[in-house]
Structures are given as structure tokens and as C-alpha cells.
Design an enzyme around this catalytic site. Structure first.
Site, PDB file in Angstrom:
ATOM      1  N   LYS A  32       0.887  -1.082   0.014  1.00  0.00           N
ATOM      2  CA  LYS A  32       0.040  -0.011   0.247  1.00  0.00           C
ATOM      3  C   LYS A  32       1.106   1.179   0.010  1.00  0.00           C
ATOM      4  CE  LYS A  32      -0.640   0.495   4.916  1.00  0.00           C
ATOM      5  NZ  LYS A  32       0.002   1.673   5.034  1.00  0.00           N
ATOM      6  N   THR A  33       2.029   1.125   0.894  1.00  0.00           N
ATOM      7  CA  THR A  33       2.636   2.445   0.575  1.00  0.00           C
ATOM      8  C   THR A  33       3.283   2.691  -0.621  1.00  0.00           C
ATOM      9  OG1 THR A  33       3.177   2.130   2.841  1.00  0.00           O
ATOM     10  CG2 THR A  33       4.714   3.562   2.083  1.00  0.00           C
ATOM     11  N   ASP A 219      -3.290   7.771   4.393  1.00  0.00           N
ATOM     12  CA  ASP A 219      -2.823   6.572   4.582  1.00  0.00           C
ATOM     13  C   ASP A 219      -3.552   5.885   5.831  1.00  0.00           C
ATOM     14  OD1 ASP A 219      -1.572   4.133   4.252  1.00  0.00           O
ATOM     15  OD2 ASP A 219       0.465   4.822   4.751  1.00  0.00           O
ATOM     16  N   GLU A 220      -3.694   4.586   5.961  1.00  0.00           N
ATOM     17  CA  GLU A 220      -4.159   4.143   7.281  1.00  0.00           C
ATOM     18  C   GLU A 220      -5.587   4.574   7.655  1.00  0.00           C
ATOM     19  OE1 GLU A 220      -2.607   1.456   8.309  1.00  0.00           O
ATOM     20  OE2 GLU A 220      -0.779   1.399   8.229  1.00  0.00           O
ATOM     21  N   GLN A 250      -7.518  -4.563   9.533  1.00  0.00           N
ATOM     22  CA  GLN A 250      -6.497  -4.304  10.455  1.00  0.00           C
ATOM     23  C   GLN A 250      -6.851  -2.681  11.251  1.00  0.00           C
ATOM     24  OE1 GLN A 250      -2.125  -4.679   8.851  1.00  0.00           O
ATOM     25  NE2 GLN A 250      -3.131  -4.547   6.774  1.00  0.00           N
ATOM     26  N   ARG A 603       2.069 -10.510  10.393  1.00  0.00           N
ATOM     27  CA  ARG A 603       3.455  -9.906  10.430  1.00  0.00           C
ATOM     28  C   ARG A 603       4.431 -10.995  10.224  1.00  0.00           C
ATOM     29  NH1 ARG A 603       1.878  -5.578   9.738  1.00  0.00           N
ATOM     30  NH2 ARG A 603      -0.080  -6.778   9.370  1.00  0.00           N
TER      31      ARG A 603
END
Length: 762
Positions: A32-33, A219-220, A250, A603
Site C-alpha cells: 500500500k505504501t 494512509d491507514e 487491520q 506480521r
């Protein structure tokens, strides 16, 4: 080779999407980044949008810095002209230029958590609030929640008008805000709320920033709260070029005010929105992803997506149950040591994740015994250390003497024999003249009743004057060194605790290094700018993840990180998910915990090891819990190891229909008593006075056990493990149990069944 050749088809579609609202649903590890960075580069390089017209917002300074570097690598120095920052940093820049419109001086101070606690302690003292009944942290939490919902003091007073138990919070909120305003200070929640207020009250200011930021990227987005949502909505409403990136699976910060509905309802707010899903994972192997997909599929409140990878199947997640928490910790440490010995991975490749910080102690002890280096992420924040706060307080007073809290902190650091009685006289003098405490100290000779103590205050104020004169021709690092020298601060630390003095001096020296690095990166920055950056630093911004050490951290701290080998410890119902989440009867509590499990599982890059213990000491009691439902939700073909109580995987709707009929979750043993198995809580605890059917609970959801009459009556004071103290307002006999209504002091009216509520008469 073109700029966008490395993108997969869905990433490229997101990067090249046209104007208008854009929702990018980016699964864990889906790049995504990278996608967000390339979208910014696309706007600048191919759509020829001026960087001045772009605002990119994320949640940590570290993420903002990395994003800006990546964009600069793609489009060159033009990237420096756009805003890439956190919500708070962006709002701080806006407020620095415009806060005077709201009645503040533009050199306002930002109070951190410790400052807030100090202010609230004084507020409770002034208002005669019983802090045994109303904890300072509870009041501050209530105020924070109100600000996240954009309720100022007046709005909150109206909100709790008919809830007598919360009028104490309303009084404290008003006094707290008046104290902050008097000190020309704001807290973190104010930063965003005041910016929204600025835009609401001054349309010309809003119009200026709407024209400036014609393209906004967030973002997020799943972690945004109501205030952040409104801020972005106001800025984006004119051009609607709003691109948000996030993953509803998330969303794990509801306790901080995050509202998952912001991302789930994006298409309702923007019906014309384009929606693109990023489901290809670049982090984990397929077995790990399949296990994580199976767990999160049990959540109802989510947008459908399924992660996949081209990295191959890899190893299946492993689960092992141990008799005790000690054996669990011993296994984890032995396994890490074995991997290091065999050369399959280093210490820095291993992370141990857990639900609560308390779980770290026994693992730390075993790591120490084994001689394995480790770091605990989320310990004491560097800027929260007493010695750092002392120096920062000096800098705040030098920069602006309006902050009474900082003045009080340093007036006797080092000791100057200026007692509380003296300070109270000066404070009374300041209050009578509506001036700051420091300004009153400068007039100490005119303060009645001070006598010889006035000369001690003059020494202090003269010293601050010297520092201010020195500041004008020195760097920030030089100013800090001057403070240390003139106050003989190192000797002060040695006098306090000679054994710890060396470490504390090392921390102060690290602050000097920080100041040097800050000035190197921003040569024209002021002392105010430095204090602003320090105020906005988060724990993970300062965490060093590059060392060759095993990392220990909570699941919340692990979000955004990745490790070759991940250990998920304490996978037990009652610990993860926690007993309070299970017994609350709120389906959203369990879904939030399940999202947290999903975050932990994803993770892991190559190996995921899950462990639990049959017996664990918690809060001084030996607790026996079954295996976490999040483990039993993984199909047998996707996991190695025997899972007691394993159930077949089922769709989400079926799962919730028969969940209450599962076996009891908890047994406890105290001293020599035999384990007792209470009935597992079902969804019988809820807010308000409506029946279960009105909450959407189906008939036959679960049976209520027969119960004898409770030992309390209407009007009695009782205590609940989650909601605290309250007064019984109704007690009604039903066929198999008593329904009890309680007006809780801090949580309002709740209706519950007596056998599950476990109320204790006070």
C-alpha cells in the site's frame, strides 16, 4: 523501463485512477505504501499537478518521512514542496499560522500525557473531586473521547445533561480547558479539534487551504476517528480529489477512538468513488495467509477480500499448548536459541508478540537466563523520561514563559529552596492580575508576604533572561549545553541517584544529539519548531528495529512491521480475546480482537509459531483457559500441532449463531481450592433498557441458567468488574434469572442478567 513497470495490475490501476474519490482497500503486505507513493509521483510527473497542491497524511512521523523520500526518489526535489505529514503535524502548521483567530498566542505549548495528568490532578483538587471514585486517567479518557467526537466543553455538557453520573466529567472538562487556555497550551486532541473549529468558524481560512490542497491522500484510513474524518471531509469537499488507503481488517484502535465505519461507509459518503482492492501479498507465504484469511472471515463487519501470494506455500503455522506459562516461555526462548545456533536466522529476525505487556516479564527472564539480547518495544518513551522532561521544560520557559506547568517543574530543578507556600502566593498574585506565573515571578518584589524568598525567585528569573539572550545567537544544542552548565544539572542528577546518573546524563546527551540532527535538517528552524517536533514524536518513531536483538512487543505495537519468524504467545480465550471482550456481550469487541489476531498473524514472513498455556498466573490468580477461538478457527489442514476443542471452519453467520453454546471458557484456582467452572458468559449484557430482540439477538441464542435471588436490592451500591461502581435501579424476576438495571457512575445505565454480571454489593 517506465516509472510504473514494477507495479502489479491492481496497484497500477490504483496509481492511474482518475480524479474524484478513490478507495484503495489494501490487504496486509500488499504494497500500500508503494502504491500511495507512486500515486503521488503519477500526479506530479504525468498529470502535472503542482506538489504545492498535494497533501499526504499518515499516522507516524517515520512513515511520513519515508514516503517523502520515496516520492523524491521518483520525481526529484519537487517533492519537497508538498506536505507529507501526520494529522497532528499538518494541523500544527495550520494552527501556527492561524490560531490567533481562536484567541491563542501562536507560540502555544503542546502538553503531553504527563502534563495532562498534572493539570487534571490540580483540577480535581480545585473542584474537590474524589479521585478514588473518579480517577484522573478516567476523566482524561472521557475528555479525549469527547474531543475525538468534536465535542467542546459546552457540547459535552449538553450531551451529558440527563446523565447525572457524568456531570463531574463535564465540570472537570471545563476547568481543564480553562487551565490549558490560561497557559496558552493545547493537548494532542485539541490540535485536530481546534483546526476543525478554525475551518468551521473562518470560511476564508478553509477556502485558502482547499485551494492549496486540491489533491489529498490519506494512509491507514481505517484508523481515523471522527475528528480526523471531519477535517479531511472539510478540506476535500470542494474538489473531492480524495484518495484513501487502508484495510478494515487491520482496524485495531477503537480504544483510541478509531471509527471503522469511516472506511466501511466510504462509498456512502462518496457514491461516485472508485474502489480498488489490493490482495496480492508480498510479505508472507500462502499457508500463513490462508490461516489468517480463515480467521478474519469470521468477522461480519468487513469488506470481502482474500490475500494471496506468489511466494509459494511455505511452512504451515505451528501451534503448541504447554502446561504452564513458564514452559511456554522456555520453549520460545529455546527455539530462538536453536535457530541462531543452526544459522537458520538471527536474533533480529525473531519477534515475540503478545496481547498484554504483563506477558513480557516471564519471557524477558528466560531471555536473560539464556544470554539472548532483546529489546522491548513500547517501554518508557525517551521523551517521557524525567531528565528529558526537565530540559524540555527549561526550553519551553525560555521560548515562552506563559506555560505555568513548565515553570513549576523547573523552579526547583536543581533545588532552590522555593517552597509550595511561596509558589501559591505568587500564583494568587498572578491570578489576581490575570498574568502568567513566570510574569508574576518577575514582579516578586511586589508580591505580598514573600520577604527574602523574593530574591530566590529573582535569581531564577534572571537566569531565564540569560538563557533567552543566549538563545538568540546560539544553536539549540548549544542552548541545551548552556542550561546543563549553568544549572549544574549533571551534579543534580548525581545527587538524586548516583547509580542511575550516568544513564540519565547519557539520555540528556542524546537530546543534544537530537538537537544537532534537527538543526542540520532544518537550518532555519526555531526553538518553537524543535519543541513542536519533540511533542509529536511517537514510541515507534523512536524505536530502533535494526539491532540484532529479539524484539518483544504487544500486538498493537507490531502493526506496520514484519519479521521472518513470529511467535504469538498466550493464544488463550480469556487472554486473547480477553475476558472483558468475551463477557461484554458486544460482538464488536470480539471482532476487534479478531482483527488484532489477523494483524499478528500477517506480521510473519516465513514462519508463524502460536503458543498457549493451560495454566497462567494473572492478577495473582492461577487461571485455566481453553485454546483461543482464533486458533480453533484455523482449518486443520492449515496448521501443524494438536488443537484441543478444534471445530470445523464455518461461515461467519453460522459461527455467531452457535457461538454461545460452546464449552465454558474459564476456570480459576485460588490457593488450595478446587477449580470452579462458571457458566460461560453469553450476550446478555447490553446498554439501555431495550430487550435482547431489539439488539438483533435471535431467539434461542442461548439459555440463561437458573439463579437464586441476588444479595442486593434496588437502591444498593454494587460493583462490576468492567463498569465499576453503580446503583441498582431495578431488579426483575424472570423465568430463569433476575434482570438487574444499574446506573453506573462512569458508564451510565446498563441492563444485565444477575448470574452473568457477577455484581458485588459494596
Amino acid at each position: 523501463m517506465g516509472m510504473f513497470d514494477g507495479l502489479n495490475p491492481m496497484q497500477e490501476a490504483a496509481v492511474r485512477a482518475g480524479d474524484g474519490p478513490l478507495l484503495i482497500l489494501a490487504g496486509a503486505g500488499s504494497g500500500k505504501t508503494r502504491t500511495l507513493t507512486y500515486r503521488i509521483a503519477y500526479l506530479i510527473a504525468e498529470k502535472h499537478i503542482s506538489p504545492m497542491n498535494i497533501l499526504a497524511v499518515t499516522f507516524t512521523n517515520k512513515a511520513a518521512g519515508e514516503m517523502k523520500e520515496r516520492v523524491a526518489a521518483l520525481v526529484g526535489p519537487d517533492a519537497e514542496r508538498m506536505w507529507v505529514s501526520t494529522f497532528h503535524s499538518a494541523c500544527m502548521r495550520i494552527l501556527r499560522s492561524n490560531i490567533s483567530l481562536l484567541g491563542y498566542d501562536d507560540r502555544f505549548t503542546v502538553y503531553d500525557t504527563d502534563d495532562q495528568k498534572t493539570v487534571m490532578k490540580n483540577v480535581c483538587k480545585r473542584l474537590n473531586i474524589d479521585t478514588k471514585r473518579y480517577k484522573e486517567r478516567t476523566i482524561l479518557s472521557e475528555i479525549s473521547s469527547a474531543k475525538n467526537e468534536l465535542m467542546d466543553e459546552s457540547g459535552y455538557e449538553k450531551y451529558v445533561l440527563n446523565d447525572f453520573s457524568k456531570t463531574v466529567f463535564a465540570r472537570a472538562y471545563r476547568e481543564y480547558q480553562e487551565t490549558l487556555r490560561k497557559n496558552n497550551a493545547v493537548d494532542f486532541d485539541d490540535i485536530i479539534m481546534l483546526t476543525v473549529r478554525l475551518f468551521d468558524e473562518f470560511p476564508d481560512v478553509l477556502e485558502k487551504y482547499r485551494e492549496r490542497f486540491r489533491y489529498i491522500l490519506v494512509d491507514e484510513y481505517q484508523d481515523t476517528n471522527t475528528a480526523q474524518f471531519e477535517l479531511i471531509r472539510l478540506l476535500a469537499d470542494k474538489y473531492k480529489n480524495l484518495c484513501v488507503v487502508g484495510d478494515d481488517d487491520q482496524s485495531i484502535y477503537r480504544f483510541r477512538g478509531a471509527n471503522i465505519r469511516n472506511i466501511l461507509d466510504f462509498e456512502e459518503h462518496y457514491p461516485e468513488a472508485t474502489v480498488i482492492k489490493l490482495e496480492q501479498n508480498y510479505r508472507s507465504t500462502q499457508y500463513i495467509l490462508d490461516a489468517a484469511n480463515a480467521v478474519i472471515a469470521n468477522n461480519r463487519g468487513r469488506k470481502d477480500k482474500k490475500l494471496w501470494t506468489e511466494a509459494g506455500e511455505g511452512k504451515k503455522p505451528v501451534f503448541t499448548q504447554f502446561d504452564t506459562a513458564f514452559e511456554e516461555a522456555e520453549y520460545i526462548v529455546s527455539d530462538i536459541r536453536h535457530r541462531k545456533k543452526m544459522g537458520t536466522c538471527g536474533y533480529g529476525s525473531c519477534a515475540v508478540l503478545y496481547r498484554t505487556n504483563a506477558q513480557a516479564r516471564i519471557i524477558e527472564e528466560r531471555l536473560i537466563m539464556a544470554g539472548i539480547p532483546y529489546n522491548v518495544v513500547g517501554g518508557v518513551n525517551f521523551y517521557s523520561r524525567a531528565e528529558i522532561k526537565d530540559i524540555i521544560a527549561y526550553l519551553k520557559v525560555i521560548d515562552s514563559g506563559i506555560d505555568d506547568l513548565s515553570v513549576r517543574r523547573i523552579v526547583n530543578v536543581p533545588k532552590r529552596s522555593i517552597g509550595n507556600a511561596t509558589l501559591e502566593k505568587v500564583q494568587d498574585y498572578a491570578d489576581a492580575r490575570d498574568i502568567s506565573l513566570f510574569a508574576a515571578m518577575c514582579e516578586a518584589g511586589d508580591v505580598p508576604g514573600l520577604g527574602k524568598t523574593a530574591s530566590k525567585l529573582k535569581v531564577f528569573t534572571d537566569m531565564i533572561g540569560v538563557f533567552r539572550a543566549y538563545r538568540d545567537n546560539a544553536t539549540i544544542a548549544e542552548l541545551i549545553n548552556k542550561i546543563i552548565e549553568m544549572t549544574d544539572y549533571e551534579e543534580y542528577l548525581k545527587d538524586l541517584d548516583e547509580e542511575k546518573a550516568e544513564d540519565k546524563i547519557g539520555n540528556v546527551n542524546e537530546l543534544v544529539s537530537k538537537a544537532v540532527a534537527f538543526c542540520d535538517s532544518r537550518p532555519d528552524a526555531s526553538l518553537s519548531d524543535f519543541l513542536e517536533e519533540v511533542a509529536l514524536v511517537s514510541d515507534l518513531d523512536s524505536a530502533d528495529l535494526s539491532e540484532e536483538r529479539v524484539l518483544l512487543m504487544t500486538l498493537h505495537s507490531a502493526k506496520g512491521l514484519e519479521f521472518p519468524v513470529v511467535y504469538l504467545a498466550g493464544m488463550e480465550d480469556g487472554l486473547f480475546p480477553g475476558y472483558m471482550s468475551i463477557s461484554s456481550g458486544d460482538e464488536e469487541d470480539i471482532e476487534e480482537e479478531r482483527r488484532l489476531a489477523y494483524v499478528g498473524m500477517t506480521r510473519a514472513e516465513k514462519e508463524l509459531i502460536m503458543t498457549c498455556a493451560k495454566a497462567r498466573m494473572l492478577r495473582g490468580e492461577t487461571q485455566f483457559n481453553p485454546v483461543s477461538r482464533f486458533v480453533t478457527e484455523i482449518p486443520s489442514e492449515l496448521i501443524e500441532g494438536f488443537v484441543p476443542g478444534k471445530k470445523k471452519k464455518r461461515p461467519a453467520d453460522d459461527y455467531y449463531d452457535d457461538y454461545p453454546r460452546s464449552k465454558p471458557s474459564f476456570t480459576y484456582m485460588q490457593k488450595e481450592e478446587k477449580p470452579v467452572k462458571p457458566v460461560k458468559p453469553v450476550k446478555a449484557l447490553y446498554s439501555g433498557t431495550a430487550g435482547l430482540e431489539s439488539l438483533g439477538v435471535k431467539k434461542g441464542f442461548g439459555t440463561v441458567p437458573e439463579s437464586s435471588k441476588p444479595d442486593y436490592e434496588v437502591g444498593d451500591r454494587v460493583r462490576h468488574f468492567k463498569f465499576g461502581a453503580g446503583t441498582v435501579t431495578a431488579l426483575v424476576k424472570e423465568p430463569r434469572d433476575y434482570k438487574v438495571s444499574v446506573d453506573f457512575d462512569a458508564h451510565g445505565q446498563k441492563v444485565m442478567y444477575a448470574s452473568f454480571a457477577k455484581l458485588v454489593r459494596e
